[in-house]
Design a protein around this motif. Structure first.
Motif, PDB file in Angstrom:
ATOM      1  N   LEU A  48       0.854  -1.304   0.057  1.00 31.14           N
ATOM      2  CA  LEU A  48       0.155   0.122  -0.001  1.00 31.14           C
ATOM      3  C   LEU A  48       0.759   1.212   0.056  1.00 31.14           C
ATOM      4  O   LEU A  48       0.822   2.131  -0.742  1.00 31.14           O
ATOM      5  CB  LEU A  48      -0.869  -0.022   1.323  1.00 31.14           C
ATOM      6  N   ARG A  49       1.715   1.290   0.846  1.00 33.18           N
ATOM      7  CA  ARG A  49       2.836   2.428   0.988  1.00 33.18           C
ATOM      8  C   ARG A  49       3.495   2.576  -0.354  1.00 33.18           C
ATOM      9  O   ARG A  49       3.533   3.890  -0.828  1.00 33.18           O
ATOM     10  CB  ARG A  49       3.646   2.418   2.033  1.00 33.18           C
ATOM     11  N   ARG A  50       3.668   1.582  -0.978  1.00 33.21           N
ATOM     12  CA  ARG A  50       4.654   1.739  -2.134  1.00 33.21           C
ATOM     13  C   ARG A  50       3.474   2.204  -3.388  1.00 33.21           C
ATOM     14  O   ARG A  50       3.924   2.966  -4.047  1.00 33.21           O
ATOM     15  CB  ARG A  50       5.283   0.238  -2.725  1.00 33.21           C
ATOM     16  N   GLU A  51       2.413   1.593  -3.499  1.00 33.96           N
ATOM     17  CA  GLU A  51       1.528   1.964  -4.474  1.00 33.96           C
ATOM     18  C   GLU A  51       1.312   3.429  -4.344  1.00 33.96           C
ATOM     19  O   GLU A  51       1.065   4.245  -5.186  1.00 33.96           O
ATOM     20  CB  GLU A  51       0.115   1.187  -4.332  1.00 33.96           C
ATOM     21  N   MET A  52       1.124   4.010  -3.028  1.00 31.24           N
ATOM     22  CA  MET A  52       0.620   5.349  -2.744  1.00 31.24           C
ATOM     23  C   MET A  52       1.949   6.388  -2.722  1.00 31.24           C
ATOM     24  O   MET A  52       1.690   7.539  -2.528  1.00 31.24           O
ATOM     25  CB  MET A  52      -0.058   5.379  -1.361  1.00 31.24           C
ATOM     26  N   ALA A  53       3.082   5.982  -2.698  1.00 35.59           N
ATOM     27  CA  ALA A  53       4.429   6.581  -2.683  1.00 35.59           C
ATOM     28  C   ALA A  53       4.319   7.199  -1.298  1.00 35.59           C
ATOM     29  O   ALA A  53       4.589   8.396  -1.205  1.00 35.59           O
ATOM     30  CB  ALA A  53       4.391   7.466  -3.813  1.00 35.59           C
ATOM     31  N   LEU A  54       4.173   6.372  -0.138  1.00 37.18           N
ATOM     32  CA  LEU A  54       4.164   7.119   1.138  1.00 37.18           C
ATOM     33  C   LEU A  54       4.934   6.311   2.225  1.00 37.18           C
ATOM     34  O   LEU A  54       5.310   5.132   1.914  1.00 37.18           O
ATOM     35  CB  LEU A  54       2.630   7.156   1.639  1.00 37.18           C
ATOM     36  N   GLU A  58       2.835   8.242   7.197  1.00 38.16           N
ATOM     37  CA  GLU A  58       2.271   9.239   6.628  1.00 38.16           C
ATOM     38  C   GLU A  58       0.906   9.008   6.308  1.00 38.16           C
ATOM     39  O   GLU A  58       0.023   9.977   6.164  1.00 38.16           O
ATOM     40  CB  GLU A  58       3.024   9.286   5.160  1.00 38.16           C
ATOM     41  N   ILE A  59       0.471   7.451   5.987  1.00 38.94           N
ATOM     42  CA  ILE A  59      -0.924   7.135   5.920  1.00 38.94           C
ATOM     43  C   ILE A  59      -1.762   7.725   7.212  1.00 38.94           C
ATOM     44  O   ILE A  59      -2.755   8.577   7.071  1.00 38.94           O
ATOM     45  CB  ILE A  59      -1.144   5.842   5.565  1.00 38.94           C
ATOM     46  N   GLY A  60      -1.464   7.626   8.459  1.00 44.03           N
ATOM     47  CA  GLY A  60      -1.998   8.109   9.521  1.00 44.03           C
ATOM     48  C   GLY A  60      -2.131   9.657   9.411  1.00 44.03           C
ATOM     49  O   GLY A  60      -3.109  10.172   9.821  1.00 44.03           O
ATOM     50  N   ALA A 124      -5.564  11.404   0.097  1.00 40.92           N
ATOM     51  CA  ALA A 124      -6.488  10.673   1.210  1.00 40.92           C
ATOM     52  C   ALA A 124      -7.495   9.754   0.800  1.00 40.92           C
ATOM     53  O   ALA A 124      -7.868   8.730   1.196  1.00 40.92           O
ATOM     54  CB  ALA A 124      -6.847  11.879   2.294  1.00 40.92           C
ATOM     55  N   ARG A 125      -8.125  10.461  -0.363  1.00 39.24           N
ATOM     56  CA  ARG A 125      -9.340   9.661  -0.884  1.00 39.24           C
ATOM     57  C   ARG A 125      -8.995   8.410  -1.720  1.00 39.24           C
ATOM     58  O   ARG A 125      -9.508   7.092  -1.369  1.00 39.24           O
ATOM     59  CB  ARG A 125      -9.937  10.372  -2.054  1.00 39.24           C
ATOM     60  N   ALA A 126      -7.738   8.280  -2.210  1.00 41.54           N
ATOM     61  CA  ALA A 126      -7.204   7.206  -2.891  1.00 41.54           C
ATOM     62  C   ALA A 126      -6.666   6.274  -1.841  1.00 41.54           C
ATOM     63  O   ALA A 126      -6.997   4.779  -2.043  1.00 41.54           O
ATOM     64  CB  ALA A 126      -5.784   7.684  -3.736  1.00 41.54           C
ATOM     65  N   VAL A 127      -6.047   6.642  -0.768  1.00 47.32           N
ATOM     66  CA  VAL A 127      -5.629   5.773   0.269  1.00 47.32           C
ATOM     67  C   VAL A 127      -6.766   5.253   0.844  1.00 47.32           C
ATOM     68  O   VAL A 127      -6.946   3.771   1.096  1.00 47.32           O
ATOM     69  CB  VAL A 127      -4.562   6.526   1.218  1.00 47.32           C
ATOM     70  N   HIS A 128      -7.761   5.914   1.274  1.00 47.04           N
ATOM     71  CA  HIS A 128      -9.079   5.221   1.877  1.00 47.04           C
ATOM     72  C   HIS A 128      -9.690   4.450   0.936  1.00 47.04           C
ATOM     73  O   HIS A 128     -10.120   3.268   1.553  1.00 47.04           O
ATOM     74  CB  HIS A 128     -10.125   6.674   2.177  1.00 47.04           C
ATOM     75  N   LEU A 129      -9.779   4.358  -0.288  1.00 43.17           N
ATOM     76  CA  LEU A 129     -10.382   3.345  -1.189  1.00 43.17           C
ATOM     77  C   LEU A 129      -9.664   2.089  -1.191  1.00 43.17           C
ATOM     78  O   LEU A 129     -10.104   1.085  -1.017  1.00 43.17           O
ATOM     79  CB  LEU A 129     -10.423   3.965  -2.747  1.00 43.17           C
ATOM     80  N   ARG A 130      -8.035   2.322  -1.283  1.00 43.96           N
ATOM     81  CA  ARG A 130      -7.258   1.152  -1.337  1.00 43.96           C
ATOM     82  C   ARG A 130      -7.533   0.531  -0.046  1.00 43.96           C
ATOM     83  O   ARG A 130      -7.401  -0.742   0.016  1.00 43.96           O
ATOM     84  CB  ARG A 130      -5.944   1.577  -1.619  1.00 43.96           C
ATOM     85  N   ARG A 136     -11.720  -5.513   2.817  1.00 46.06           N
ATOM     86  CA  ARG A 136     -12.698  -6.435   2.211  1.00 46.06           C
ATOM     87  C   ARG A 136     -11.835  -7.934   2.137  1.00 46.06           C
ATOM     88  O   ARG A 136     -12.477  -9.181   2.519  1.00 46.06           O
ATOM     89  CB  ARG A 136     -13.044  -6.075   0.814  1.00 46.06           C
ATOM     90  N   ASP A 137     -10.768  -7.906   1.814  1.00 41.05           N
ATOM     91  CA  ASP A 137      -9.950  -9.073   1.609  1.00 41.05           C
ATOM     92  C   ASP A 137      -9.606  -9.533   3.236  1.00 41.05           C
ATOM     93  O   ASP A 137      -9.746 -10.734   3.545  1.00 41.05           O
ATOM     94  CB  ASP A 137      -8.554  -9.084   1.125  1.00 41.05           C
ATOM     95  N   TRP A 138      -9.190  -8.750   4.018  1.00 42.61           N
ATOM     96  CA  TRP A 138      -8.708  -9.203   5.575  1.00 42.61           C
ATOM     97  C   TRP A 138     -10.048  -9.698   6.202  1.00 42.61           C
ATOM     98  O   TRP A 138      -9.858 -10.517   7.122  1.00 42.61           O
ATOM     99  CB  TRP A 138      -8.087  -8.164   6.150  1.00 42.61           C
ATOM    100  N   PHE A 139     -11.066  -9.020   6.087  1.00 45.53           N
ATOM    101  CA  PHE A 139     -12.419  -9.313   6.791  1.00 45.53           C
ATOM    102  C   PHE A 139     -13.246 -10.488   5.988  1.00 45.53           C
ATOM    103  O   PHE A 139     -14.507 -10.535   6.194  1.00 45.53           O
ATOM    104  CB  PHE A 139     -13.209  -8.344   7.088  1.00 45.53           C
TER     105      PHE A 139
END
Length: 178
Positions: A48-54, A58-60, A124-130, A136-139
């Motif tokens: 996730l961090r690689r995809e979002m370049a974070l 930084e996500i928090g 933030a929107r992109a991270v939230h969607l991802r 969905r996978d984890w749960f």
């Protein structure tokens, strides 16, 4: 004596070898379970961090700023249960990349107020969607009501521990008058 286990399925680790290992009391040991969960989620979190370049942390920051525009840098650090110096470094990086603005507070010149830029809000929107996709996978197979209870209880545990340790202001699941 009912220890709560009668309401739950037996806690078993089903291993690739086919073996089943009873968790026993470890199924209720928070440090054990959170360590295991962090390890098992690490690959997804790194991806996730690689995809979002974070960077880690930084996500928090982006997530809390999306919900709390104008929050002080000190309050952000307390909410994230991170050292102020660590948050300062992360904020500087996000600011350099054009994802957030930092301004001196009008009411307290020693304090910075933080807001996301348009690019930061989009991130933030992109991270939230991802993150929602990962959840969905984890749960998978866990009913939405159980997920809601899980997060409610987990947040209350974090809030209780934060309040007790003095690491962060008291947290609650709803609004606050503070």
């Amino acid at each position: 004596m009912d220890d709560g286990h009668s309401l739950l399925q037996p806690a078993l680790f089903r291993l690739k070898s086919g073996a089943q290992v009873r968790a026993g009391w470890m199924a209720h040991d928070l440090p054990f379970l959170t360590r295991s969960l962090r390890f098992l989620m690490r690959a997804d979190s790194d991806m996730l961090r690689r995809e979002m370049a974070l960077e880690p942390g930084e996500i928090g920051i982006i997530g809390l700023l999306a919900e709390n525009p104008g929050i002080s840098q000190n309050d952000l650090a307390m909410s994230l249960v991170l050292k102020k110096s660590a948050v300062t470094k992360l904020v500087q990086g996000l600011e350099k990349r054009g994802l957030l603005d930092r301004q001196r507070s009008e009411s307290d010149r020693r304090s910075n107020e933080l807001t996301l830029t348009a690019a930061g809000r989009e991130k933030a929107r992109a991270v939230h969607l991802r993150v929602a996709e990962l959840h969905r996978d984890w749960f998978a197979g866990i009913p939405p009501r159980d997920q809601a209870v899980f997060f409610s209880v987990l947040f209350r545990v974090v809030a209780t521990m934060a309040e007790r340790s003095g690491e962060a202001a008291a947290m609650d699941g709803g609004g606050s008058d503070d």
